[in-house]
Scaffold this motif. Sequence first.
Motif, PDB file in Angstrom:
ATOM      1  N   LYS A 196     -25.764 -77.418   9.495  1.00 39.27           N
ATOM      2  CA  LYS A 196     -27.198 -77.595   8.528  1.00 39.27           C
ATOM      3  C   LYS A 196     -28.129 -76.674   8.943  1.00 39.27           C
ATOM      4  O   LYS A 196     -28.003 -76.630  10.219  1.00 39.27           O
ATOM      5  N   VAL A 197     -28.845 -76.255   8.119  1.00 40.43           N
ATOM      6  CA  VAL A 197     -30.012 -75.115   8.534  1.00 40.43           C
ATOM      7  C   VAL A 197     -31.093 -75.532   7.917  1.00 40.43           C
ATOM      8  O   VAL A 197     -31.100 -76.089   6.701  1.00 40.43           O
ATOM      9  N   GLY A 198     -32.252 -75.192   8.603  1.00 37.23           N
ATOM     10  CA  GLY A 198     -33.722 -75.276   7.920  1.00 37.23           C
ATOM     11  C   GLY A 198     -34.185 -74.006   7.590  1.00 37.23           C
ATOM     12  O   GLY A 198     -33.628 -73.078   7.690  1.00 37.23           O
ATOM     13  N   GLU A 199     -35.573 -73.909   7.207  1.00 35.87           N
ATOM     14  CA  GLU A 199     -35.825 -72.771   6.584  1.00 35.87           C
ATOM     15  C   GLU A 199     -36.087 -71.681   7.896  1.00 35.87           C
ATOM     16  O   GLU A 199     -36.095 -70.502   7.811  1.00 35.87           O
ATOM     17  N   GLU A 200     -36.272 -72.210   9.203  1.00 38.93           N
ATOM     18  CA  GLU A 200     -36.970 -71.529  10.488  1.00 38.93           C
ATOM     19  C   GLU A 200     -35.708 -71.390  11.440  1.00 38.93           C
ATOM     20  O   GLU A 200     -35.594 -70.969  12.402  1.00 38.93           O
ATOM     21  N   THR A 201     -34.434 -72.070  10.839  1.00 37.13           N
ATOM     22  CA  THR A 201     -33.173 -71.765  11.716  1.00 37.13           C
ATOM     23  C   THR A 201     -32.693 -70.354  11.828  1.00 37.13           C
ATOM     24  O   THR A 201     -32.488 -69.787  10.763  1.00 37.13           O
ATOM     25  N   VAL A 202     -32.361 -70.109  13.005  1.00 36.00           N
ATOM     26  CA  VAL A 202     -31.890 -68.675  13.137  1.00 36.00           C
ATOM     27  C   VAL A 202     -30.414 -68.644  13.163  1.00 36.00           C
ATOM     28  O   VAL A 202     -29.480 -69.346  13.370  1.00 36.00           O
ATOM     29  N   VAL A 203     -29.846 -67.634  11.908  1.00 38.95           N
ATOM     30  CA  VAL A 203     -28.543 -67.757  11.564  1.00 38.95           C
ATOM     31  C   VAL A 203     -27.707 -66.758  12.300  1.00 38.95           C
ATOM     32  O   VAL A 203     -26.520 -66.656  12.402  1.00 38.95           O
ATOM     33  N   CYS A 204     -28.371 -65.585  12.683  1.00 44.23           N
ATOM     34  CA  CYS A 204     -28.011 -64.546  13.431  1.00 44.23           C
ATOM     35  C   CYS A 204     -28.711 -63.369  13.642  1.00 44.23           C
ATOM     36  O   CYS A 204     -30.129 -63.584  13.580  1.00 44.23           O
TER      37      CYS A 204
END
Length: 170
Positions: A120-128
Amino acid sequence: MLKIQEIREIIKLIDSSSIDEFSLNEEGTKLKLKKNAGQVVVAEAPKAVAQAVAPVAAPAAAPAPKTEAAPAAPKAEAAPAPKAEVAADANLHKIVSPMVGTFYQSPSPDADVFVKVGDKVGEETVVCIVEAMKLFNEIEAEVTGEIVEILVKDGELVEYGQPLFLVKEA
């Protein structure tokens, strides 16, 4: 006219400082650097400098992708069918690369990946991270949801606007 090494030194100095924008007009040479979220962008440079930068940057970057691209090509060809099925879902959001660079799934080679399929990710979650010109730029999800698919491999070169992740919006 500025030399390549001088431009690199200016970029390093600005990157390590709190300055967000830098402009230089010197003997017909215009250089404007602007830092956005840790990214330094060359907005305007004379043609002679731009031509000199390209040959220097291209040979340094070219050998690494050739060694990585050869084994990665068969893997990429083996998986188009699942991507087509997942892309058919209208609720999927594409997280795209904001720049040309190298894609990394983790902050360092020995660290855990930022996100995996099902996270699960939020708007400010760093994905890469996308590395461009020795600067490591954190890419945020900018959407709330669940990672459905990772579209690129670790260490792969990515283009501006290239989809990196598919996210099922919540």
